[in-house]
Design a protein around this motif. Structure first.
Motif, short mmCIF file in Angstrom:
data_model
loop_
_atom_site.label_atom_id
_atom_site.label_comp_id
_atom_site.label_asym_id
_atom_site.label_seq_id
_atom_site.Cartn_x
_atom_site.Cartn_y
_atom_site.Cartn_z
N TYR A 43 2.86 1.58 -3.27
CA TYR A 43 2.05 2.05 -4.39
C TYR A 43 1.83 3.56 -4.29
N TRP A 44 1.47 4.05 -3.12
CA TRP A 44 1.20 5.49 -2.98
C TRP A 44 2.46 6.32 -3.20
N LYS A 45 3.57 5.80 -2.72
CA LYS A 45 4.84 6.53 -2.90
C LYS A 45 5.14 6.71 -4.40
N GLN A 52 0.84 -1.21 0.00
CA GLN A 52 0.00 0.00 0.00
C GLN A 52 0.87 1.25 0.00
N ASP A 53 1.81 1.32 0.95
CA ASP A 53 2.70 2.49 1.04
C ASP A 53 3.54 2.64 -0.23
N GLN A 62 2.74 8.97 -6.39
CA GLN A 62 3.06 10.39 -6.23
C GLN A 62 4.23 10.80 -7.13
#
Ligand SMILES: Nc1nc2c(ncn2[C@@H]2O[C@H](COP(=O)(O)OP(=O)(O)OP(=O)(O)O)[C@@H](O)[C@H]2O)c(=O)[nH]1
Ligand SMILES: [Mg+2]
Length: 174
Positions: free
Chosen positions: A101-103, A98-99, A106
């Motif tokens: 993917y978001w990183k 999850q982290d 962005q």
């Protein structure tokens, strides 16, 4: 600035640029080599510069030849990217994905890339199947139309399928 190396002949026609993003050792170079030259090596060498390689196709859904230019992205590029793919090592726990993917989402957005997909690499190590892709899809709260691609550059599984699917997405958007 990146460098472009390939021995494949470019056919006149439509060009699709696909950027592979992700941490070191996530498997970007391996996907690039498997897709464009059908080769794989277990020897790891970090790429500091962005690299590109190409492959040309005649697809049923397109009347003109399609050339796919795949970039391993290590820094902002001087060329425009049509589709970005975040490459995530499938041996990571889902909670870390999850982290991750978001990183990278962005980073892609900071480069101005809005069409972003995700592919899990190295699925040969834990032997994941489609049910795992569904779990990841749910964990990342992805849109219905967006797939999680499962790939192994070692075996070649899922690599051509992923690129064909990405090309189809792009051709539908034309
Ligand atoms: N078992 C297995 N190993 C893989 C696979 N894909 C890549 N590897 C290995 O993982 C390591 C890292 O792969 P690379 O493709 O070089 O990673 P990268 O993302 O390009 O890394 P950087 O260039 O540092 O950003 C290499 O030792 C590869 O051989 C795979 O599908 N299966
Ligand atoms: Mg690399």
């Amino acid at each position: 600035m990146g460098s472009c190396s390939s021995k494949t002949t470019v056919i006149e026609g439509f060009i699709i640029r696909i950027g592979l993003l992700g941490d070191s050792v996530s498997g970007k170079s391996a996907i690039l080599s498997r897709f464009t030259h059908n080769t794989f090596s277990l020897n790891y060498q970090h790429n500091t510069k962005s690299l590109a390689s190409i492959k040309s196709y005649l697809l049923e859904e397109s009347f003109s030849p399609v050339t796919v230019e795949v970039w391993e992205v290590q820094s902002p590029l001087s060329v425009s990217i049509d589709i970005a793919v975040i490459i995530a090592d499938s041996t990571k726990p889902i909670s870390d994905l999850q982290d991750y993917y978001w990183k990278w989402l962005q980073v892609a957005q900071s480069y101005g890339w809005n069409k972003v997909h995700i592919a899990l690499s190295k699925i040969d190590i834990k032997g994941f199947d489609e049910s795992y892709a569904e779990k990841v899809h749910e964990a990342l709260v992805l849109d219905q139309g967006k797939e999680v691609y499962l790939t192994s550059s070692l075996t070649g599984k899922g690599i051509d399928l992923m690129f064909k699917s990405l090309i189809s997405h792009r051709l539908r958007m034309r």
